[in-house]
Design a protein around this motif. Sequence first.
Motif, PDB file in Angstrom:
ATOM      1  N   PRO A 154       0.830  -1.206   0.000  1.00  0.00           N
ATOM      2  CA  PRO A 154       0.000   0.000   0.000  1.00  0.00           C
ATOM      3  C   PRO A 154       0.868   1.260   0.000  1.00  0.00           C
ATOM      4  O   PRO A 154       1.882   1.323   0.692  1.00  0.00           O
ATOM      5  N   GLY A 155       0.468   2.228  -0.793  1.00  0.00           N
ATOM      6  CA  GLY A 155       1.204   3.490  -0.847  1.00  0.00           C
ATOM      7  C   GLY A 155       2.284   3.562  -1.893  1.00  0.00           C
ATOM      8  O   GLY A 155       2.873   4.636  -2.099  1.00  0.00           O
ATOM      9  N   CYS A 156       2.576   2.443  -2.560  1.00  0.00           N
ATOM     10  CA  CYS A 156       3.583   2.483  -3.632  1.00  0.00           C
ATOM     11  C   CYS A 156       3.081   3.380  -4.765  1.00  0.00           C
ATOM     12  O   CYS A 156       1.944   3.268  -5.210  1.00  0.00           O
ATOM     13  N   ARG A 157       3.940   4.265  -5.233  1.00  0.00           N
ATOM     14  CA  ARG A 157       3.595   5.176  -6.324  1.00  0.00           C
ATOM     15  C   ARG A 157       3.981   4.532  -7.660  1.00  0.00           C
ATOM     16  O   ARG A 157       5.141   4.154  -7.842  1.00  0.00           O
ATOM     17  N   VAL A 158       3.010   4.427  -8.534  1.00  0.00           N
ATOM     18  CA  VAL A 158       3.257   3.887  -9.871  1.00  0.00           C
ATOM     19  C   VAL A 158       3.089   5.022 -10.870  1.00  0.00           C
ATOM     20  O   VAL A 158       2.019   5.621 -10.970  1.00  0.00           O
ATOM     21  N   HIS A 159       4.163   5.342 -11.577  1.00  0.00           N
ATOM     22  CA  HIS A 159       4.174   6.425 -12.557  1.00  0.00           C
ATOM     23  C   HIS A 159       4.087   5.828 -13.963  1.00  0.00           C
ATOM     24  O   HIS A 159       4.592   4.737 -14.222  1.00  0.00           O
ATOM     25  N   ALA A 160       3.465   6.554 -14.863  1.00  0.00           N
ATOM     26  CA  ALA A 160       3.264   6.082 -16.235  1.00  0.00           C
ATOM     27  C   ALA A 160       4.058   6.912 -17.226  1.00  0.00           C
ATOM     28  O   ALA A 160       4.153   8.136 -17.102  1.00  0.00           O
ATOM     29  N   ASN A 161       4.605   6.231 -18.218  1.00  0.00           N
ATOM     30  CA  ASN A 161       5.262   6.891 -19.350  1.00  0.00           C
ATOM     31  C   ASN A 161       4.846   6.181 -20.632  1.00  0.00           C
ATOM     32  O   ASN A 161       4.804   4.954 -20.678  1.00  0.00           O
ATOM     33  N   ASP A 162       4.542   6.952 -21.651  1.00  0.00           N
ATOM     34  CA  ASP A 162       4.232   6.383 -22.956  1.00  0.00           C
ATOM     35  C   ASP A 162       4.432   7.475 -24.001  1.00  0.00           C
ATOM     36  O   ASP A 162       4.297   8.663 -23.709  1.00  0.00           O
ATOM     37  N   VAL A 163       4.738   7.067 -25.232  1.00  0.00           N
ATOM     38  CA  VAL A 163       4.842   8.034 -26.328  1.00  0.00           C
ATOM     39  C   VAL A 163       3.469   8.409 -26.861  1.00  0.00           C
ATOM     40  O   VAL A 163       3.331   9.388 -27.592  1.00  0.00           O
TER      41      VAL A 163
END
Length: 297
Positions: A154-163
């Motif tokens: 819980p609390g883990c930050r998941v960041h997104a990257n895409d073109v």
Amino acid sequence: CYNRANSLADLGRTEAAVEGYRAAVARGGDDAATRLHLGVALHRLERWREAAESLELAGDDVVAKRLLRGLRARLGDGGDDGGGDAAEDAKYAARLFDGYADDFDADLVGKLAYRGPAALVDAVRDDARGWASVLDVGAGTGLLAKELSGALAPGCRVHANDVSRKMLDRAPPGLYSSVAVGDAVDVLDAWPDGDLDAVLAADVVGYIRDVGPLLGAARRALDRGGILAFTVEVSHDDGATGAVGALGPGGRYRHDVRGVVDAAAAAGFSPREPAFADLREDGGARVRGAVLVFVRR
């Protein structure tokens, strides 16, 4: 005819779209755009020779050039010619997935038996509980993040990257802590050094000819002991060497696993044993791949 064919293609009525594009050509609309759309539609129907013939008349479009290179490999008309660079790779992926966003989940999971995210998560599940910050490269509609969610604390930050902005717009609201549109290497280069516990990429490296820059950028952004993990399609003695892949018949790069492992070791990672798996289907055949996991030294 051309506009109606585009509408049919958008509705998934690809056979009807092909007939519409052919009618447009017959009525004098034989321009590069029509040939491109006809070639893409034929490619989706796996009518490879017809697709190649149409794409050859589509001018200098980046999608046409990439698909045509892959088709030539598929049809035995010559292998990868070594063309393309990182900028072209990113531009091609953005164009491809912007146009594919609405049908991506249904086509890839439902029709092509896609299991890249599941295979990748299986390989890092034991590590994931200790992560506080993760970057999902090529995040798309969120398939990997959804697969990963049950393994994270819980609390883990998941960041997104895409073109592709359109792909990211299809991800469920609230799935990601932040979103960055652009080339993965550029995003990682701008990331604070040592901030990430993991950089994950499912079905991304197949659109990157040279993995070397990604290895270097990921190492800078990862904390010591952090994990870099991604899937690759496995080369079949088709010219892939080191971290540089060779274009396969599906228009995606295939990489030499040993070459990528050696390049990662040279870039400052400790490799784990590759996990081989069938990642998807292409033209009715299983696509053999591997999940590669590296620990930042």
